[in-house]
Each structure stands twice: as structure tokens, then as C-alpha cells.
Write an enzyme that holds these catalytic residues in place. Structure first.
Site, PDB file in Angstrom:
ATOM      1  N   THR A 200       1.172  -8.142   2.904  1.00 52.88           N
ATOM      2  CA  THR A 200       1.084  -8.855   4.526  1.00 52.88           C
ATOM      3  C   THR A 200       1.167  -9.846   5.104  1.00 52.88           C
ATOM      4  O   THR A 200       2.137  -9.858   6.022  1.00 52.88           O
ATOM      5  CB  THR A 200       0.488  -7.507   4.992  1.00 52.88           C
ATOM      6  OG1 THR A 200       0.066  -6.414   4.432  1.00 52.88           O
ATOM      7  CG2 THR A 200      -0.413  -7.333   6.480  1.00 52.88           C
TER       8      THR A 200
ATOM      9  N   SER B  46       4.043  -9.036  -3.904  1.00 49.34           N
ATOM     10  CA  SER B  46       3.225  -8.597  -4.182  1.00 49.34           C
ATOM     11  C   SER B  46       2.842  -8.734  -5.790  1.00 49.34           C
ATOM     12  O   SER B  46       3.074  -7.849  -5.967  1.00 49.34           O
ATOM     13  CB  SER B  46       2.962  -7.861  -3.090  1.00 49.34           C
ATOM     14  OG  SER B  46       1.301  -7.311  -3.066  1.00 49.34           O
ATOM     15  N   ALA B  47       1.354  -9.152  -6.357  1.00 49.29           N
ATOM     16  CA  ALA B  47       1.053  -9.412  -7.350  1.00 49.29           C
ATOM     17  C   ALA B  47       0.707  -7.365  -7.193  1.00 49.29           C
ATOM     18  O   ALA B  47       1.145  -7.039  -8.771  1.00 49.29           O
ATOM     19  CB  ALA B  47      -0.090 -10.233  -7.398  1.00 49.29           C
ATOM     20  N   HIS B  48      -0.109  -6.799  -6.658  1.00 49.22           N
ATOM     21  CA  HIS B  48      -0.401  -5.786  -6.678  1.00 49.22           C
ATOM     22  C   HIS B  48       0.458  -4.844  -7.214  1.00 49.22           C
ATOM     23  O   HIS B  48       0.050  -3.129  -7.858  1.00 49.22           O
ATOM     24  CB  HIS B  48      -1.697  -5.147  -6.144  1.00 49.22           C
ATOM     25  CG  HIS B  48      -1.619  -4.502  -4.422  1.00 49.22           C
ATOM     26  ND1 HIS B  48      -1.207  -3.779  -4.826  1.00 49.22           N
ATOM     27  CD2 HIS B  48      -0.915  -5.090  -3.783  1.00 49.22           C
ATOM     28  CE1 HIS B  48      -1.130  -3.539  -3.133  1.00 49.22           C
ATOM     29  NE2 HIS B  48      -0.318  -4.723  -2.544  1.00 49.22           N
TER      30      HIS B  48
ATOM     31  N   THR C 237      -7.951 -22.463   0.631  1.00 47.11           N
ATOM     32  CA  THR C 237      -8.151 -22.773  -0.818  1.00 47.11           C
ATOM     33  C   THR C 237      -7.581 -22.429  -1.808  1.00 47.11           C
ATOM     34  O   THR C 237      -7.452 -20.963  -0.974  1.00 47.11           O
ATOM     35  CB  THR C 237      -9.485 -23.458  -1.307  1.00 47.11           C
ATOM     36  OG1 THR C 237     -10.257 -24.245  -0.153  1.00 47.11           O
ATOM     37  CG2 THR C 237      -9.690 -23.410  -2.607  1.00 47.11           C
TER      38      THR C 237
ATOM     39  N   ASN D 171       9.458   1.946  -0.290  1.00 45.76           N
ATOM     40  CA  ASN D 171       8.085   2.712  -0.445  1.00 45.76           C
ATOM     41  C   ASN D 171       8.016   3.819  -0.408  1.00 45.76           C
ATOM     42  O   ASN D 171       7.920   4.761  -1.500  1.00 45.76           O
ATOM     43  CB  ASN D 171       6.665   1.290   0.248  1.00 45.76           C
ATOM     44  CG  ASN D 171       7.203   1.726   1.582  1.00 45.76           C
ATOM     45  OD1 ASN D 171       7.839   1.308   2.308  1.00 45.76           O
ATOM     46  ND2 ASN D 171       5.788   2.480   2.029  1.00 45.76           N
TER      47      ASN D 171
ATOM     48  N   GLN E  34       8.757  -3.490  -3.062  1.00 51.40           N
ATOM     49  CA  GLN E  34       8.510  -3.081  -4.301  1.00 51.40           C
ATOM     50  C   GLN E  34       9.694  -3.117  -5.335  1.00 51.40           C
ATOM     51  O   GLN E  34       9.504  -2.482  -6.094  1.00 51.40           O
ATOM     52  CB  GLN E  34       9.390  -1.354  -3.990  1.00 51.40           C
ATOM     53  CG  GLN E  34       7.859  -1.106  -2.545  1.00 51.40           C
ATOM     54  CD  GLN E  34       6.791  -0.537  -3.343  1.00 51.40           C
ATOM     55  OE1 GLN E  34       6.900   0.075  -4.461  1.00 51.40           O
ATOM     56  NE2 GLN E  34       5.795  -0.056  -2.298  1.00 51.40           N
TER      57      GLN E  34
ATOM     58  N   CYS F 149      -0.738   3.236   3.267  1.00 50.27           N
ATOM     59  CA  CYS F 149      -1.015   2.695   4.995  1.00 50.27           C
ATOM     60  C   CYS F 149      -1.369   3.970   5.832  1.00 50.27           C
ATOM     61  O   CYS F 149      -2.337   3.768   6.696  1.00 50.27           O
ATOM     62  CB  CYS F 149      -0.704   1.351   4.621  1.00 50.27           C
ATOM     63  SG  CYS F 149      -0.552   0.539   3.951  1.00 50.27           S
TER      64      CYS F 149
HETATM   65  N1  PLP Z   1       5.618  -3.913   2.149  1.00 48.88           N
HETATM   66  C1  PLP Z   1       6.226  -3.161   1.621  1.00 48.88           C
HETATM   67  C2  PLP Z   1       7.135  -2.661   1.166  1.00 48.88           C
HETATM   68  C3  PLP Z   1       4.970  -2.068   0.991  1.00 48.88           C
HETATM   69  O1  PLP Z   1       5.011  -1.371   0.175  1.00 48.88           O
HETATM   70  C4  PLP Z   1       3.686  -2.824   0.995  1.00 48.88           C
HETATM   71  C5  PLP Z   1       2.651  -2.688   0.485  1.00 48.88           C
HETATM   72  O2  PLP Z   1       2.361  -1.311   0.674  1.00 48.88           O
HETATM   73  C6  PLP Z   1       3.963  -3.941   2.094  1.00 48.88           C
HETATM   74  C7  PLP Z   1       4.286  -4.533   1.838  1.00 48.88           C
HETATM   75  C8  PLP Z   1       2.173  -4.743   1.871  1.00 48.88           C
HETATM   76  O3  PLP Z   1       1.833  -5.032   0.774  1.00 48.88           O
HETATM   77  P1  PLP Z   1       0.792  -5.927   0.826  1.00 48.88           P
HETATM   78  O4  PLP Z   1      -0.594  -4.508   0.663  1.00 48.88           O
HETATM   79  O5  PLP Z   1       0.532  -6.677  -0.381  1.00 48.88           O
HETATM   80  O6  PLP Z   1      -0.139  -6.801   1.854  1.00 48.88           O
END
Ligand code: PLP
Length: 381
Positions: A75, A202-204, A243, A154, A182, A329
Site C-alpha cells: 500500500t 509485499s512480504a506478507h 529508521t 488478488n 500477488q 480489505c
Molecule cells: N495490492 C494487491 C494486489 C494486494 O493483494 C494487496 C494486499 O491485500 C495490496 C496491494 C496491499 O498490500 P499490503 O498489505 O502490503 O499493503
């Protein structure tokens, strides 16, 4: 032994891989230094770890380490790419092109930019979830400065033809940003070959920790410049002060290394499980597969169960299997998925959709259980 509940929501987030956690732990304990402390060994150790992570992230997408900016996730990286790009290049033009099925992080950032004077074209998608290149071509104007099209969706896993988009952008001298949140770690990505100028991950989503991600910013042909969105100590080449989250960054780096090492074998195994789940469930009456099935991530299938009250089906399945109707989300929103609606699905078909997101730790036994359970629930309606 099968353990319930089963987790099949890996597009929302993934568990941290034990190897990733192992790599991170020392940076919470004895190696706690600030990577910007240049005068002592605590700082140097942290700096060295960040350097290695930068190399690992870069390698996953065929970039240079100096092109990686660490952020708090996709994000933030999206906000930096779009707002930072717009503010830097608005003298050249105010037009941005994106697509209606992008993640809210892109769509809402575009909405924000519209309030600051940007003009945004939202391309439609075809029934299979892909954009038409001819639509993109005709949307390009002399004042277009940025194209933002995600690599993989996603909700459906549908992959856009980024290579064609990249070459069209290059020909027209427009920057190309792709949201690879994704796709990264699941399919090979080469920012050179695909002509990508900016990319977020994104790491998660790749078995790393939450709250850390990266933005790739091209340094050559062309050198991309961005206006910082967070000002302060001038970290990350002045593009993102604050940081550095050293344990998180180490986790992201290790997560990228593992994905790169395991990608081909892992994606084949997951694809086989996904295909089994999909083909078994598709035998039920009224089951439809949403999205292009030949240009799709290996780990996801999005299925509609026609004739079944959507929310009820989901809540029954959710008793033992964690799946969702789409993006986490927007999961609090009772409206049917805007992604599926944009693909032309009627409200009731879109409402009955379930996204099954498999992952590294999904087993064959879990898929067999899921097939049996969903079949039983569906026949009960
Ligand atoms: N973009 C896509 C396609 C996603 O699936 C997500 C996560 O839900 C995001 C952006 C946002 O990522 P983050 O959770 O790292 O902010």
C-alpha cells in the site's frame, strides 16, 4: 493428521515460513542496531543485513539492489509510486491510465490524485479479467505520464500481459508501474524483459512478516525519479525516510530468497492441487470458474456457485475452511465483488463467489477435505 480449520486464504496473507522467522530473530535480539548508525559495529551489522536483503529482493525480479526502496508494504509502495510519480512528472502531463479491477490501494490513490488535478482513465476488463491492449493503446494521450496495471489480480489470479503493456509504454515514453503484490514469488518476473519501471511487492504475501514491502524504482533507461511522500532523515535515497525495519527487511529478503529457490517445484505442486480442487468442484451443477484459466497464478481459483445464497455458502464453508469471497480489505463490505462485476458477472453470481487461495503449506489431504466438504454443503442447498 488433518488439522482444522484449514487455511485457504493465502491471497489475503500467508503464514511466516519458519526459515524466515529464524533469519529474523537475531535482529530483534543481539543484532538490534540501527542500519543508519555508521560509527559502530551494531550499525554495520544491521546495514550489512539490509544490504543482503536488498540483493535478495532485487534478484527475485531481476533488478539491481540500488533500485529497491523498502517500505511498510505494498500500500505504501503504491502511494509512493503513484503520488510520487505524479508530483514529479505533472509538469509533463496530468494523465494516468489504470484499470477498474486494480486493488483499492491503487484505485483510492488514483481518486486522491484526481482531487489534486490528475485525470485518470480506468480501463474496463473483458469477461476473462484481462484488459484489451487496443483499449490501452487508444487511451494513451500526449499528456499521459503513467500506466498502472497490476501483474496478477488478488481475487481471480488473472495475469495481465505485462510484457505487451511494458513495450507499449516504452514506445510511448510513459512510465509503467505494476502492482506485483500477488505475483511476486509465485511466477518469474523480469523487470528488464517486461519493461517495468516501477513495481511493488509485499512480504506478507510470500511467507514473510506483515508491515514490510518494497518498491522497485528503475535507475536506467529511463532513470525514474519520485517525490518522497515521507520526509525526514533521508533514508532510502531520500524517497522514504524513517529508521529501517531491519528484522522485517531481513524477513522480506529471506522470503524472496526462498521463493526464488523453490518457485518452479512449489508452483507445480500447488498448481496440481489447485487443478484437482477446481476440476472436482466444477463437476457440481452451477459451478463457474471466474477469470482466464490459462493466464492465471498457480495458487488460486475463484468459483461461483450459481443458485446458492452467497453469504450463506461462505459462512458454512468458513466453519472449517478459511476462504473468502475476495479481497480481505473489502470483506466487510456486503456488496458483491467489484472485480467480478467488472468482468460482467450478475450480482447473484458474483455474490456466490469463493476465492480458494492455496499456499506453500497446503497439503493434498486438506484439498481432499475441502472437496468433500464443499460438495456436501453445496448439495445441501
Ligand atoms: N495490492 C494487491 C494486489 C494486494 O493483494 C494487496 C494486499 O491485500 C495490496 C496491494 C496491499 O498490500 P499490503 O498489505 O502490503 O499493503
Amino acid at each position: 493428521m488433518l488439522k482444522l480449520p484449514i487455511y485457504l486464504d493465502n491471497n489475503a496473507t500467508t503464514p511466516v515460513d519458519p526459515e524466515v522467522l529464524e533469519a529474523m530473530l537475531p535482529y530483534f535480539k543481539e543484532r538490534f542496531g540501527n542500519a543508519a548508525s555508521h560509527t559502530h559495529s551494531f550499525g554495520w551489522t544491521a546495514e550489512e543485513a539490509v544490504k543482503q536483503a536488498r540483493e535478495q529482493v532485487a534478484q527475485l525480479i531481476c533488478a539491481e539492489p540500488s533500485e529497491i526502496i523498502f517500505t511498510s508494504g505494498s500500500t505504501e509502495a503504491i502511494n509512493l509510486a503513484l503520488k510520487g510519480g505524479y508530483e514529479m512528472y505533472q509538469g509533463k502531463g496530468k494523465h494516468i491510465i489504470t484499470c477498474v479491477t486494480e486493488h483499492k490501494a491503487v484505485l483510492d490513490t488514483c481518486k486522491h490524485l484526481e482531487k489534486s488535478g490528475a485525470e485518470v482513465t480506468y480501463l474496463p476488463v473483458q469477461a476473462d479479467g484481462t484488459i484489451k491492449l487496443s483499449d490501452l493503446q487508444s487511451a494513451i494521450r500526449s499528456d499521459t505520464i503513467l500506466i498502472s496495471i497490476m501483474l496478477a489480480n488478488n481475487e481471480t489470479g488473472v495475469i495481465q500481459s505485462v510484457k505487451d503493456i511494458g513495450s507499449l509504454a516504452k514506445k510511448s515514453n510513459i512510465l509503467f508501474f505494476t502492482d506485483a503484490t500477488q505475483a511476486a514469488g509465485k511466477i518469474p518476473i523480469d523487470v528488464q524483459e517486461y519493461g517495468i519501471d516501477l513495481l511493488c511487492l509485499s512480504a506478507h504475501k510470500i511467507y514473510g512478516p506483515k508491515g514490510v514491502g518494497a518498491l522497485y524504482v528503475r535507475r536506467k533507461n529511463p532513470r525514474v525519479r519520485l517525490m518522497s511522500q515521507i520526509d525526514g532523515g533521508g533514508h532510502e535515497k531520500g524517497m522514504r525516510s524513517g529508521t529501517l525495519n531491519v528484522p522485517g527487511i531481513v524477513g522480506l529478503g529471506e522470503a524472496c530468497r526462498l521463493c526464488e529457490r523453490q518457485m518452479s517445484g512449489e508452483s507445480q505442486r500447488i498448481r496440481d492441487l489447485r487443478n484437482k480442487l477446481e476440476s472436482e468442484l466444477a463437476k457440481l451443477s452451477g459451478v463457474l470458474i471466474n477469470g482466464n484459466t490459462s493466464h492465471r497464478l498457480p495458487n488460486v481459483t475463484n468459483l461461483s456457485f450459481a443458485g446458492v445464497p452467497g453469504k450463506q455458502l461462505l459462512s458454512e464453508v468458513n466453519r472449517t475452511i478459511a476462504v473468502s469471497s475476495g479481497s480481505a480489505c473489502t470483506s466487510a463490505n456486503p456488496e458483491p465483488s467489484f472485480v467480478l462485476k467488472a468482468m460482467g458477472l450478475e450480482d447473484d453470481i458474483a455474490e456466490s463467489a469463493i476465492r480458494f487461495g492455496l499456499g506453500r503449506f497446503t497439503t493434498g489431504e486438506e484439498i481432499d477435505y475441502t472437496i468433500d466438504t464443499v460438495k456436501k454443503i453445496k448439495t445441501g442447498f
